[in-house]
Write an enzyme that holds these catalytic residues in place. Structure first.
Site, PDB file in Angstrom:
ATOM      1  N   ARG A 244      11.417  13.744  39.301  1.00  0.00           N
ATOM      2  CA  ARG A 244      12.679  14.280  38.789  1.00  0.00           C
ATOM      3  C   ARG A 244      13.824  13.697  39.621  1.00  0.00           C
ATOM      4  O   ARG A 244      13.623  13.336  40.782  1.00  0.00           O
ATOM      5  CB  ARG A 244      12.692  15.816  38.888  1.00  0.00           C
ATOM      6  CG  ARG A 244      11.615  16.476  38.027  1.00  0.00           C
ATOM      7  CD  ARG A 244      11.614  17.997  38.204  1.00  0.00           C
ATOM      8  NE  ARG A 244      10.584  18.605  37.361  1.00  0.00           N
ATOM      9  CZ  ARG A 244       9.318  18.821  37.736  1.00  0.00           C
ATOM     10  NH1 ARG A 244       8.926  18.484  38.962  1.00  0.00           N
ATOM     11  NH2 ARG A 244       8.449  19.366  36.913  1.00  0.00           N
ATOM     12  N   LYS A 271      10.167  21.833  41.497  1.00  0.00           N
ATOM     13  CA  LYS A 271      10.586  22.824  40.512  1.00  0.00           C
ATOM     14  C   LYS A 271       9.618  24.013  40.476  1.00  0.00           C
ATOM     15  O   LYS A 271      10.029  25.148  40.354  1.00  0.00           O
ATOM     16  CB  LYS A 271      10.640  22.164  39.132  1.00  0.00           C
ATOM     17  CG  LYS A 271      11.180  23.059  38.029  1.00  0.00           C
ATOM     18  CD  LYS A 271      11.255  22.323  36.723  1.00  0.00           C
ATOM     19  CE  LYS A 271      11.775  23.217  35.612  1.00  0.00           C
ATOM     20  NZ  LYS A 271      11.811  22.533  34.316  1.00  0.00           N
ATOM     21  N   HIS A 333      16.372  11.576  33.853  1.00  0.00           N
ATOM     22  CA  HIS A 333      15.217  12.465  33.687  1.00  0.00           C
ATOM     23  C   HIS A 333      14.297  11.942  32.582  1.00  0.00           C
ATOM     24  O   HIS A 333      13.085  12.175  32.587  1.00  0.00           O
ATOM     25  CB  HIS A 333      15.712  13.877  33.347  1.00  0.00           C
ATOM     26  CG  HIS A 333      14.738  14.952  33.704  1.00  0.00           C
ATOM     27  ND1 HIS A 333      13.543  15.119  33.043  1.00  0.00           N
ATOM     28  CD2 HIS A 333      14.770  15.918  34.658  1.00  0.00           C
ATOM     29  CE1 HIS A 333      12.893  16.150  33.570  1.00  0.00           C
ATOM     30  NE2 HIS A 333      13.603  16.646  34.553  1.00  0.00           N
ATOM     31  N   ARG A 336      10.907   9.895  33.027  1.00  0.00           N
ATOM     32  CA  ARG A 336       9.608  10.568  33.106  1.00  0.00           C
ATOM     33  C   ARG A 336       8.937  10.593  31.730  1.00  0.00           C
ATOM     34  O   ARG A 336       7.732  10.372  31.605  1.00  0.00           O
ATOM     35  CB  ARG A 336       9.791  12.006  33.613  1.00  0.00           C
ATOM     36  CG  ARG A 336      10.115  12.088  35.077  1.00  0.00           C
ATOM     37  CD  ARG A 336      10.779  13.411  35.447  1.00  0.00           C
ATOM     38  NE  ARG A 336      10.040  14.606  35.091  1.00  0.00           N
ATOM     39  CZ  ARG A 336       9.001  15.083  35.765  1.00  0.00           C
ATOM     40  NH1 ARG A 336       8.553  14.448  36.844  1.00  0.00           N
ATOM     41  NH2 ARG A 336       8.394  16.197  35.383  1.00  0.00           N
ATOM     42  N   HIS A 359       3.550  18.801  36.266  1.00  0.00           N
ATOM     43  CA  HIS A 359       3.608  19.871  35.272  1.00  0.00           C
ATOM     44  C   HIS A 359       2.499  20.887  35.504  1.00  0.00           C
ATOM     45  O   HIS A 359       2.595  22.019  35.075  1.00  0.00           O
ATOM     46  CB  HIS A 359       3.459  19.304  33.855  1.00  0.00           C
ATOM     47  CG  HIS A 359       4.707  18.670  33.354  1.00  0.00           C
ATOM     48  ND1 HIS A 359       4.740  17.808  32.277  1.00  0.00           N
ATOM     49  CD2 HIS A 359       5.991  18.755  33.775  1.00  0.00           C
ATOM     50  CE1 HIS A 359       5.983  17.393  32.062  1.00  0.00           C
ATOM     51  NE2 HIS A 359       6.761  17.965  32.965  1.00  0.00           N
ATOM     52  N   TYR A 369     -12.845  17.071  39.281  1.00  0.00           N
ATOM     53  CA  TYR A 369     -13.223  15.955  40.152  1.00  0.00           C
ATOM     54  C   TYR A 369     -13.257  16.425  41.596  1.00  0.00           C
ATOM     55  O   TYR A 369     -12.650  17.416  41.939  1.00  0.00           O
ATOM     56  CB  TYR A 369     -12.189  14.808  40.095  1.00  0.00           C
ATOM     57  CG  TYR A 369     -11.572  14.569  38.754  1.00  0.00           C
ATOM     58  CD1 TYR A 369     -12.272  13.893  37.758  1.00  0.00           C
ATOM     59  CD2 TYR A 369     -10.274  15.007  38.484  1.00  0.00           C
ATOM     60  CE1 TYR A 369     -11.692  13.677  36.521  1.00  0.00           C
ATOM     61  CE2 TYR A 369      -9.692  14.789  37.244  1.00  0.00           C
ATOM     62  CZ  TYR A 369     -10.410  14.132  36.268  1.00  0.00           C
ATOM     63  OH  TYR A 369      -9.850  13.911  35.055  1.00  0.00           O
TER      64      TYR A 369
END
Length: 405
Positions: A244, A271, A333, A336, A359, A369
């Site tokens: 971001r 965020k 932005h 992304r 996210h 994993y």
């Protein structure tokens, strides 16, 4: 008439333990060992039938005549099956709601808790929006006086101007404050819970971005633009790292582990308030090498022009992109989204892409994993993305081209 009089009360002498002298009909004077005299009303609870004491104040501040009047008031409540103690507490709570539980004060209390879940910039944004649109009108209102019609009327002018996103955010914030107040016992219910239905919904607007096929043209434009090398490097860093704008602009040298080739962004800058690790590709390392002579001796990788001890403004990259002719076509932005679209089209695992964009929590993805395998999968994906950018830049246009083999 009662058993007590002023002369008798004045002549009472404390003993080795508390004494209780009755005036009749529930009114008592408790004489403590330290000499203080406390009025009590003793009664049977109207429901539980248990003995209860309620204080009526100290003598002589509360005179015998006043104490008898207060005792009579308690008996009147009992005659209506009302518990005097509960009645007093309800009245006290009512007064508190009018004087202490006002919106601005409780909003500040709520934000102190909220700050643990959001970035400092976002917390500031929340408070500014409330100061601008809410507090001037209802900031001093007791929570109990805040109603849905009041708040709807307050936001109608904003809706009329088309500021639907602002209305949506303010509704959300006020709802959170009121829910917090309910949970803390300041009010009984949240009258604003259904308020969103009273307003038009804002149309979902995606961040302006370009098609993956336009990447070469974008990089060529960035390379040829008359912008400072720090700004160019910042745009490229944001593009490669998929971060971001605020995360990229505030990057610190100390956050890098060049031996392990990772950049770890602290939770407080994210965020979602979770630490985020990004594998460093050869091209990212090239950008860092280009910046080292400029800022290697400073705290921030991309220093501000005005104050080199500080970082670039979080809107620096965005403003530069706009000036390059991408207004309404691309925002920083949106880089992304460009990365996400390209990687999804290439068939990379959606979980890894979401993790790269921060996210989802990396720990959620790692369930599939082990830690090493997970990081290597992300590293190979990031290396593919950096290579794709490098190919689009035709090698010679990136600030990092001389350092990337």
């Amino acid at each position: 008439m009662g058993q007590l009089n002023d002369a008798k009360i004045k002549n009472l002498k404390p003993g080795e333990k508390d004494q209780v002298i009755s005036d009749g009909e529930g009114l008592q004077l408790r004489l403590r060992v330290n000499g203080t005299k406390q009025w009590n009303f003793n009664y049977y609870h109207p429901v539980t039938k248990k003995r209860v004491n309620i204080g009526l104040g100290r003598y002589p501040a509360v005179s015998l005549a006043q104490a008898r009047k207060l005792a009579m008031e308690q008996r009147e409540l009992l005659a209506m099956d009302i518990d005097p103690k509960s009645h007093r507490e309800a009245k006290l709570e009512e007064r508190k709601q009018q004087s202490e539980y006002i919106l601005e004060k409780i909003a500040a209390e709520w934000l102190e808790v909220k700050k643990h879940d959001v970035t400092a910039d976002y917390a500031t944004d929340i408070w500014r929006s409330l100061e601008r649109y809410v507090f001037p009108s209802i900031g001093n209102s007791p929570l109990a006086d805040i109603t849905a019609p009041k708040v709807i009327a307050l936001f109608r002018p904003l809706e009329a101007k088309g500021n639907l996103e602002t209305v949506k955010r303010l509704n959300q914030r006020l709802n959170e404050i009121m829910t917090y107040a309910v949970n803390c016992g300041y009010v009984h219910s949240n009258p604003l819970s259904g308020i969103r239905a009273a307003f038009k919904k804002p149309k979902k607007q995606n961040m302006a971005t370009i098609d993956p096929s336009e990447l070469p043209d974008f990089i060529k434009t960035v390379a040829q633009a008359s912008i400072k090398i720090t700004t160019r490097a910042l745009i490229e860093w944001q593009l490669h790292t998929m971060t971001r704008p605020s995360e990229a602009a505030t990057a610190r040298w100390e956050e890098l582990d060049l031996e392990k080739k990772v950049w770890t962004i602290p939770a407080e800058k994210m965020k979602r308030r979770r630490e985020h690790t990004i594998p460093l590709t050869p091209q990212m390392l090239g950008i860092l090498e280009a910046m080292r002579p400029i800022s290697g001796h400073r705290e921030y990788i991309f220093p501000s022009d005005k104050d080199p001890k500080s970082h670039s403004h979080t809107q620096t990259a965005n403003m530069a992109i706009k000036r390059m002719g991408f207004k309404d076509k691309l925002v920083s932005h949106g880089l992304r989204a460009l990365a996400s679209t390209t990687l999804n089209a290439q068939g990379f695992e959606p979980d890894l892409i979401e993790a790269a964009l921060a996210h989802v929590d990396a720990n959620q993805v790692r369930a599939a994993y082990n830690r090493t395998d997970y990081l290597e999968r992300r590293r190979s994906m990031m290396e593919w993305w950096s290579k794709r950018i490098e190919e689009a830049s035709q090698g010679s246009l990136s600030v990092s081209f001389r350092r990337v083999g």
